[in-house]
Design an enzyme around this catalytic site. Sequence first.
Site, PDB file in Angstrom:
ATOM      1  N   ASP A 108       0.812  -1.210   0.000  1.00 24.08           N
ATOM      2  CA  ASP A 108       0.000   0.000   0.000  1.00 24.08           C
ATOM      3  C   ASP A 108       0.852   1.271   0.000  1.00 24.08           C
ATOM      4  OD1 ASP A 108      -2.042  -1.740   0.129  1.00 24.08           O
ATOM      5  OD2 ASP A 108      -2.757  -1.161   2.128  1.00 24.08           O
ATOM      6  N   TYR A 112       2.030   2.128  -3.356  1.00 26.00           N
ATOM      7  CA  TYR A 112       0.916   2.649  -4.149  1.00 26.00           C
ATOM      8  C   TYR A 112       0.637   4.095  -3.751  1.00 26.00           C
ATOM      9  CZ  TYR A 112      -3.811   3.357  -5.861  1.00 26.00           C
ATOM     10  OH  TYR A 112      -4.916   3.873  -6.483  1.00 26.00           O
ATOM     11  N   ASP A 113       0.572   4.325  -2.425  1.00 31.74           N
ATOM     12  CA  ASP A 113       0.295   5.687  -1.945  1.00 31.74           C
ATOM     13  C   ASP A 113       1.317   6.684  -2.465  1.00 31.74           C
ATOM     14  OD1 ASP A 113      -1.852   4.714  -0.611  1.00 31.74           O
ATOM     15  OD2 ASP A 113      -0.882   4.649   1.352  1.00 31.74           O
ATOM     16  N   SER A 152     -35.204  -7.175 -18.267  1.00 31.93           N
ATOM     17  CA  SER A 152     -35.086  -7.951 -17.035  1.00 31.93           C
ATOM     18  C   SER A 152     -35.104  -9.431 -17.418  1.00 31.93           C
ATOM     19  CB  SER A 152     -36.167  -7.546 -16.048  1.00 31.93           C
ATOM     20  OG  SER A 152     -37.380  -8.092 -16.428  1.00 31.93           O
ATOM     21  N   GLU A 161     -23.878 -17.730 -14.521  1.00 32.02           N
ATOM     22  CA  GLU A 161     -23.271 -16.752 -13.607  1.00 32.02           C
ATOM     23  C   GLU A 161     -24.086 -16.692 -12.330  1.00 32.02           C
ATOM     24  OE1 GLU A 161     -23.922 -13.222 -15.803  1.00 32.02           O
ATOM     25  OE2 GLU A 161     -22.582 -13.823 -17.405  1.00 32.02           O
ATOM     26  N   LYS A 201     -26.345 -14.734  -9.767  1.00 33.05           N
ATOM     27  CA  LYS A 201     -27.211 -13.557  -9.904  1.00 33.05           C
ATOM     28  C   LYS A 201     -26.922 -12.636  -8.725  1.00 33.05           C
ATOM     29  CE  LYS A 201     -31.911 -12.221 -11.056  1.00 33.05           C
ATOM     30  NZ  LYS A 201     -32.109 -11.121 -10.137  1.00 33.05           N
ATOM     31  N   ARG A 251     -30.500   1.514 -14.032  1.00 29.86           N
ATOM     32  CA  ARG A 251     -31.365   0.854 -15.001  1.00 29.86           C
ATOM     33  C   ARG A 251     -32.682   1.619 -15.155  1.00 29.86           C
ATOM     34  NH1 ARG A 251     -35.525  -2.921 -14.565  1.00 29.86           N
ATOM     35  NH2 ARG A 251     -35.776  -4.174 -16.436  1.00 29.86           N
ATOM     36  N   GLU A 309     -23.713  -5.010 -12.125  1.00 32.59           N
ATOM     37  CA  GLU A 309     -24.397  -4.766 -10.869  1.00 32.59           C
ATOM     38  C   GLU A 309     -23.440  -4.074  -9.897  1.00 32.59           C
ATOM     39  OE1 GLU A 309     -27.443  -6.114 -11.286  1.00 32.59           O
ATOM     40  OE2 GLU A 309     -28.310  -6.351  -9.290  1.00 32.59           O
ATOM     41  N   LYS A 363     -27.468 -18.349 -19.349  1.00 33.16           N
ATOM     42  CA  LYS A 363     -27.567 -17.628 -20.623  1.00 33.16           C
ATOM     43  C   LYS A 363     -27.115 -18.536 -21.760  1.00 33.16           C
ATOM     44  CE  LYS A 363     -26.439 -13.320 -18.247  1.00 33.16           C
ATOM     45  NZ  LYS A 363     -25.485 -12.228 -17.996  1.00 33.16           N
ATOM     46  N   CYS A 378     -27.808   3.497  27.280  1.00 32.13           N
ATOM     47  CA  CYS A 378     -27.579   3.422  28.719  1.00 32.13           C
ATOM     48  C   CYS A 378     -26.551   4.482  29.080  1.00 32.13           C
ATOM     49  CB  CYS A 378     -27.047   2.035  29.074  1.00 32.13           C
ATOM     50  SG  CYS A 378     -26.249   1.987  30.679  1.00 32.13           S
ATOM     51  N   CYS A 394     -21.341   0.326  33.221  1.00 32.76           N
ATOM     52  CA  CYS A 394     -22.259  -0.744  32.809  1.00 32.76           C
ATOM     53  C   CYS A 394     -21.472  -1.950  32.275  1.00 32.76           C
ATOM     54  CB  CYS A 394     -23.200  -0.211  31.735  1.00 32.76           C
ATOM     55  SG  CYS A 394     -24.350  -1.455  31.124  1.00 32.76           S
TER      56      CYS A 394
END
Length: 675
Positions: free
Chosen positions: A34, A37-38, A83, A115, A117, A138, A175, A291, A427, A432
């Site tokens: 990371d 990348y940063d 759909s 696939e 859904k 959509r 999606e 499909k 509370c 507690c």
Amino acid sequence: MPQNDVRSRIEALRTAIRHHDHRYYVLDDPEIPDEAYDALFRELQALEARHPELVAPDSPTQRVGAPPLDAFAPAPHAVPMLSLDNVTDEAGLAEFDARVRRFLGTDDPVAYACEPKLDGLAVELTYDAGRLVRGATRGNGLVGEDVTANLRTVPSVPLALLGSGWPDRLDVRGEVVMPVAAFQRLNREQEERGLPPFANPRNAAAGSVRQLDSRVTARRPLEFLAYGVARPVETGAKAHSELLERLAAWGFRVADRWEQVDGVEGARAYCRRIEAERDGFPYEIDGCVVKVDAHGLQERLGERSRAPRWAVAYKFAPRQAVTRVLDIVPSVGRTGAITPVAELEPVTVGGVTVGRATLHNPDEVARKDVRIGDWVVVQRAGDVIPEVVRFLPERRTGEERPFQMPDRCPVCGARVERPEGEVIPRCTGLACPAQLKGRLLQFASRRALDIDGLGTKLVDQLVDKGLVKDLADLFRLGRAELAGLDRMADKSADNLLAALERARRVDLARFLYGLGIRHVGEATARALADRFGTLDAVMAADEEALQAVPDVGPEVARSVRAFFDEPANRASVERMRASGVEVLGSAPSGAPRPLEGKTFVFTGTLDALTREQARRRVEALGGKVTSAVSRNTDFVVVGAAPGSKAGRARDLGVPVLDEAAFRERLEAWERGELP
Ligand code: IVH
């Protein structure tokens, strides 16, 4: 740098960052740490800041949110977004296959692409010459909403296509989903903020995409998974399976676990397999889509008014069941939040026995009008806590009793308070035990101090036996205390002590998150750590300084301040330190560094601060602490019984501060009031 070099460096950085984004967000397989990348990202940001004329909308730096809109513009789809017809069992699947073969006039098995859904929000991304130009929901299938600014913030949405061979104009469909783990985290944060939780990951994803302020979307953990395009033939792919491979090569994340299968037998086996693995998916799926693979056959089959003839959705059994509410009890959480929980006649929901379900908050109970004795629909989504969806009015007898939120905490008896404008009662009891247990679990959790072996069973015992009365007590546990506990063999005790030992050196962001300060989730904890650098600086910051941190508003600032103003909390932190806990600061980034280049020397004993604390705070502001006084020293801080350094400072004309003057200045620097 000459302009041409800048331009090519910027291009090189963008290419590299796109590549690493793809490895990280799409393939889940980063190549570089990371930090590396940063560094690339920051270099690009810096170059673009210096050369605004070179900023391009498809630069990886441009995923940030844009200012809020009043409403979404309509976004007509070039090709309607259809759909799917649904089937709910294997017989339905067989009928679909029979229909397809009858239409095509063949007895041979048809090749299908299958696939999962995905249960999210359907969107379309439009690329012009490989650049993302529009993102739309959509909508009604013909016209959606233009949510471009929001979709740009989703990291797995390519702003520019990778590779080559894509058509000049490409409408990719797929999606937007929110992974279940991220959804649960988001809901915890919602509850901490006193906001209503989202009902399920799909609602959370849809709500996040349909945000008028894309800066909000940018903070939500969303993913885009592609499953098709508007005009498949234009991609050059001969079959759907080939199309998915191309989409992957162009930088999209495609629905995982898709497969090409032979005939209805293959499709049936696929659906069974995926249903069995349903809980193992990181995001919610509610079925499989089968499909016809060959694009040529798809064209021959064509479509009816709202669904294609070449595809069908095989829907899994809903994870809902009907059972009876035996009782509704208030349950006290880590932050003192009191949640009404329905105790149920145990029932199997999607293969799991459910005996309790959340009703979220008293408003929800009232809205749903769920009463003790009611027959209700319960629902389980992924591994989310089951919830009560609704009661069945036709089964009411009139004997049902409404739930009453108590005005005293059921665990400690303290007053229950419902802060102005919040939906969750809390509370108010500082001591507690229910809150303490929750706090301990959060403190020990993986994202906080990561104390392996400290789970609910152990926390319950430690609190119930009075061995742990606050977080700091954890670090005073020894073999003797642990020996008396159930299920605590020597080996587990050793492991726990070792885990506690490791936890004694903890990164500031994790520590702050672990404290369980209201409104301080992981991201806020990280932002505070980045800005202030040390625990002492955070503890000392006033509300104004806190609010200068990105994402910290007045409410969060007040909460942090209130937490550290509470003497019990300060004492707890000090006791942890006394037990050897070392909170490791980081160099604050983006924070003002008024002491950059300044050198301090301490001599004598300080009263209100330890040397170490003083050093960390100076370092957090960019300063350095050395041991010897020289002409280059900027300040010598003199405590009680100083050594020869004070005299040497005077000889060299270096400014000398006593402790009071030092602290006064330090605080002014921290508030940004002194240059
Ligand atoms: S294909 C003409 N594939 O299901 C093809 N849809 O009921 C239509 N969905 O609105 C879509 N996962 O939001 C397709 N792998 C997948 C899908 C999928 C989820 C959704 C999609 C669509 C709805 C249709």
